[in-house]
Motif scaffolding. Structure first.
Motif, short mmCIF file in Angstrom:
data_model
loop_
_atom_site.label_atom_id
_atom_site.label_comp_id
_atom_site.label_asym_id
_atom_site.label_seq_id
_atom_site.Cartn_x
_atom_site.Cartn_y
_atom_site.Cartn_z
N MET A 1 147.16 -91.52 -25.84
CA MET A 1 145.93 -91.02 -26.42
C MET A 1 146.29 -89.83 -27.29
O MET A 1 145.81 -89.96 -28.51
CB MET A 1 145.31 -89.98 -25.32
CG MET A 1 144.12 -89.41 -25.24
SD MET A 1 143.44 -88.63 -23.95
CE MET A 1 144.49 -87.21 -24.06
N SER A 2 147.45 -89.23 -27.41
CA SER A 2 148.02 -88.33 -28.46
C SER A 2 148.26 -88.89 -29.87
O SER A 2 147.71 -88.60 -30.78
CB SER A 2 149.05 -87.47 -27.96
OG SER A 2 148.79 -86.65 -26.94
N ILE B 1 152.82 -85.89 -17.62
CA ILE B 1 151.31 -86.42 -17.89
C ILE B 1 150.82 -85.60 -18.97
O ILE B 1 150.26 -85.76 -19.98
CB ILE B 1 150.65 -86.87 -16.96
CG1 ILE B 1 151.25 -87.83 -15.94
CG2 ILE B 1 149.21 -87.40 -17.38
CD1 ILE B 1 150.43 -88.03 -14.59
N LEU B 2 150.62 -84.21 -18.50
CA LEU B 2 149.96 -82.99 -19.23
C LEU B 2 150.68 -82.77 -20.74
O LEU B 2 150.08 -82.47 -21.71
CB LEU B 2 149.85 -81.45 -18.55
CG LEU B 2 149.26 -80.60 -19.35
CD1 LEU B 2 147.91 -80.83 -19.72
CD2 LEU B 2 149.25 -79.56 -18.40
N THR B 3 152.11 -82.76 -20.60
CA THR B 3 152.78 -82.55 -21.74
C THR B 3 152.52 -83.65 -22.90
O THR B 3 152.28 -83.43 -24.01
CB THR B 3 154.40 -82.89 -21.48
OG1 THR B 3 154.58 -81.50 -20.56
CG2 THR B 3 155.28 -82.49 -22.72
N ALA B 4 152.56 -84.89 -22.31
CA ALA B 4 152.11 -86.16 -23.11
C ALA B 4 150.88 -85.95 -24.03
O ALA B 4 150.65 -86.21 -25.00
CB ALA B 4 152.20 -87.26 -22.24
N MET B 5 149.97 -85.30 -23.12
CA MET B 5 148.49 -85.30 -23.64
C MET B 5 148.49 -84.13 -24.67
O MET B 5 147.90 -84.09 -25.65
CB MET B 5 147.41 -85.26 -22.50
CG MET B 5 147.22 -86.29 -21.68
SD MET B 5 146.04 -85.85 -20.32
CE MET B 5 145.78 -87.37 -19.58
N ALA B 6 149.11 -83.05 -24.48
CA ALA B 6 149.00 -81.89 -24.92
C ALA B 6 149.53 -81.81 -26.37
O ALA B 6 149.23 -80.91 -27.11
CB ALA B 6 149.61 -80.57 -24.18
N PHE C 1 144.12 -84.16 -17.55
CA PHE C 1 142.91 -84.23 -18.46
C PHE C 1 142.10 -82.93 -18.43
O PHE C 1 141.78 -82.47 -19.22
CB PHE C 1 142.11 -85.48 -18.42
CG PHE C 1 141.33 -85.62 -19.80
CD1 PHE C 1 141.65 -86.17 -20.96
CD2 PHE C 1 139.94 -85.56 -19.32
CE1 PHE C 1 141.12 -86.07 -21.87
CE2 PHE C 1 139.05 -85.62 -20.55
CZ PHE C 1 139.56 -86.06 -21.90
N LEU C 2 141.82 -82.55 -17.32
CA LEU C 2 140.93 -81.37 -17.00
C LEU C 2 141.59 -80.22 -17.45
O LEU C 2 140.92 -79.38 -18.24
CB LEU C 2 140.88 -81.19 -15.56
CG LEU C 2 139.90 -80.05 -14.96
CD1 LEU C 2 138.56 -80.23 -15.42
CD2 LEU C 2 140.09 -79.68 -13.58
N ILE C 3 142.74 -80.07 -17.56
CA ILE C 3 143.83 -78.68 -18.00
C ILE C 3 143.63 -79.32 -19.61
O ILE C 3 143.55 -77.95 -20.42
CB ILE C 3 144.98 -78.65 -17.42
CG1 ILE C 3 144.85 -78.45 -15.89
CG2 ILE C 3 145.83 -77.70 -18.16
CD1 ILE C 3 146.06 -78.61 -15.01
#
Length: 579
Positions: free
Chosen positions: A469-470, A405-410, A323-325
């Motif tokens: 979240m996305s 995880i970052l990919t899913a958020m991005a 989440f920070l990134i």
């Protein structure tokens, strides 16, 4: 989908360099300052200058934040102890947002801008509003600290040893609420007075203090794994310096307020002082915040339940690192723009200027797109080398889990900004009920995906919550756009959609090129030097490919974004035609 309410030829500019003399709402020039007959508040700067100044502070703060996160990973990795600290250190944010930040965002700027038109410049009103707000956050800090064991139990499902450690951390972290509140209150007063810089720059001080604490921790105790024996001195240094950073961040806003001519005198009592409309808005906003935080608690409870005492799968700290990134594009670009737009939206609504409201909503939708969409594509393409470089203590398997995880958020980065615009829109129009039901929609989708995390292999549970979240932000963002069209009339969104499609296509193409280069260089090895080369080379390919494709497809909005940046580089002189 043309916009009949926008004057012919008044197509909104999408770059950061908006004209200083952009059309504004009536009555603004005569707004009185906060000190009665004293000099007026600083003159309102352009959105471009305000955004650039805030983005610069955010850039420095986020770079230091990444250093801090990397040092934290060096101290505790993604161990069970790291989850205990993350949960305790997140509690002040949950409670601060619940009792202070969102409510203050919803109430302070609209009410201050109204009060500035009073004969005394709103001094009496603002003094009482600040006093009441600070009493609220101090009381919340005292009560929350006393209830630390209950709060940790209610928001997580940790094994017994990690629960006890989280409680120890919580007793030191929860007093942060009072100083987060001070930061929010004083920051909103600064923003209402068009003094944007300090609000974005003081988090730099917090990061510096916290980095110092982490360096000391590493020097004295070294890396702590899941089976570490934590002592109170260790807890005091790790959590204590984190709290000290927030204390410094809040107090550092006092000098710029004083230099700007603002004087505060504690005044008690709000009855009969014009707070009626504020209290109605506060009630709806508070309910929406309760709903949002409950959704966050559910997601965190699911993550800790799925992980249990299994240190080999991602947990809360893994989600926090991703989440920070993920927040970098939002912090650099979207937040800076929306912070500058919010007071304008408030004044436009108070003047019943629909043309200005339409223009500002479109700017909020379009201005971030040329930067946020490519940054989102870049995060997806470079997720793995990003974690290998920023968190070198992670194993290759742990870095790959974080990357998913970052990919899913991005995927939902741009939509996250649109829902933030939705909140500012509702706050500016003092439509708390509308904000509540849109928040209910977002939370419902998030909780649904959190429930689905029980149905997938444990290693994918956190990634599923990130995808939730996305999807939640995409759905809510689309509904908000329909709501804004209904409220304001046609927004001329055909152009906005074309911008999204063109920038999205170019970003995806650049992302594929970047991913290809990154994958090819990945065969050279797994060392930090190789991963750094991989990230730098692939990142450069992405930037060059994006700019070249934007030029090829005549996306002039990218030039509008890049030109102010080039002007600040001493070795680049744009041509007079470009200027």
């Amino acid at each position: 989908m043309s916009d009949p309410g926008v004057e012919a030829g008044a197509r909104p500019q999408r770059g950061f360099e908006l004209p200083d003399a952009a059309p504004e709402v009536s009555g603004e020039a005569g707004a009185a300052p906060l000190r009665g007959a004293e000099p007026a508040a600083p003159e309102e700067p352009s959105i471009g200058r305000s955004s650039a100044l805030m983005a610069a502070g955010t850039l420095v703060s986020r770079v230091l934040g990444m250093v801090r996160a990397s040092l934290l990973a060096a101290c505790v990795g993604i161990s069970l102890g790291a989850d205990a600290f993350a949960i305790a250190n997140t509690l002040p944010n949950y409670i601060y947002i619940l009792l202070s930040a969102g409510v203050l965002n919803a109430v302070l700027i609209p009410q201050i801008t109204k009060a500035m038109k009073n004969p005394d410049g709103g001094r009496d009103f603002v003094d009482r509003l600040i006093t009441a707000s600070l009493l609220l956050v101090v009381a919340a800090a005292v009560v929350a600290t006393a209830l630390t064991p209950l709060l940790v139990r209610a928001t997580s499902n940790l094994p017994p040893e990690q629960y006890r450690l989280a409680v120890m951390f919580g007793f030191v972290c929860l007093p942060q609420i009072a100083f987060y509140g001070l930061y929010a209150v004083l920051g909103q007063v600064l923003n209402a007075r068009n003094q944007f810089a300090a609000f974005m720059w003081t988090p730099v001080l917090a990061n510096v203090v916290q980095i110092g604490g982490l360096v000391y921790f590493l020097a004295v105790w070294g890396r702590q794994g899941s089976n570490a024996a934590w002592t109170w001195p260790m807890v005091g240094v790790l959590a204590g310096t984190t709290t000290l950073g927030i204390v410094v961040q809040g107090l550092a806003l006092i000098p710029p307020l004083v230099r700007g001519g603002f004087r505060y005198r504690p005044r008690f009592g709000v009855r009969g002082r014009g707070f009626g409309s504020a209290s109605k808005m506060l009630g709806w906003t508070f309910t929406a915040l309760v709903l949002a935080q409950l959704g966050g608690f559910v997601v965190q409870w699911v993550i800790t339940t799925v992980r249990g005492d299994n240190g080999g799968v991602p947990g809360v700290i893994a989600r926090d690192n991703a989440f920070l990134i993920f927040m970098l594009p939002h912090s650099f670009v979207t937040t800076s723009i929306l912070t500058a737009l919010f007071p304008r939206m408030t004044r436009a609504h108070q003047a019943d200027d629909l043309t200005a409201q339409r223009r500002l909503v479109r700017q909020g939708l379009e201005l971030p797109a040329v930067a946020v969409l490519p940054m989102s594509a870049g995060m997806i393409a470079l997720a793995l080398p990003i974690f290998r470089v920023l968190f070198p203590r992670l194993t290759p398997g742990e870095a790959q889990q974080e990357a998913w995880i970052l990919t899913a958020m991005a995927i939902g980065t741009m939509a996250f900004g649109v829902t933030t615009l939705q909140q500012r829109y509702c706050f500016a129009r003092e439509e708390g009920r509308k904000n509540l039901w849109l928040q209910a929609l977002l939370t419902t989708v998030q909780v649904g995906f959190a429930a689905a995390a029980f149905l997938v292999p444990v290693g994918w549970a956190v990634a599923v919550t990130g995808l939730g979240m996305s999807v939640a932000n995409i759905v809510t963002g689309l509904v908000f756009v329909l709501v804004a069209r209904r409220d304001l009339g046609h927004l001329g969104l055909a152009e906005t959609l074309r911008l999204y499609v063109r920038v999205g296509f170019v970003s995806a193409c650049a992302g594929l090129m970047c991913w290809g280069v990154s994958t090819a260089l990945g065969v050279l090895g797994s060392g930090l030097l190789v991963q750094g080369l991989r990230l730098a080379a692939a990142g450069l390919v992405f930037v060059l490919a994006y700019l070249a494709l934007a030029k090829l497809f005549h996306i002039t909005e990218v030039d509008d974004f890049v030109r102010p940046v080039l002007r600040r580089l001493p070795f680049i002189r744009p041509s007079s035609q470009e200027s």
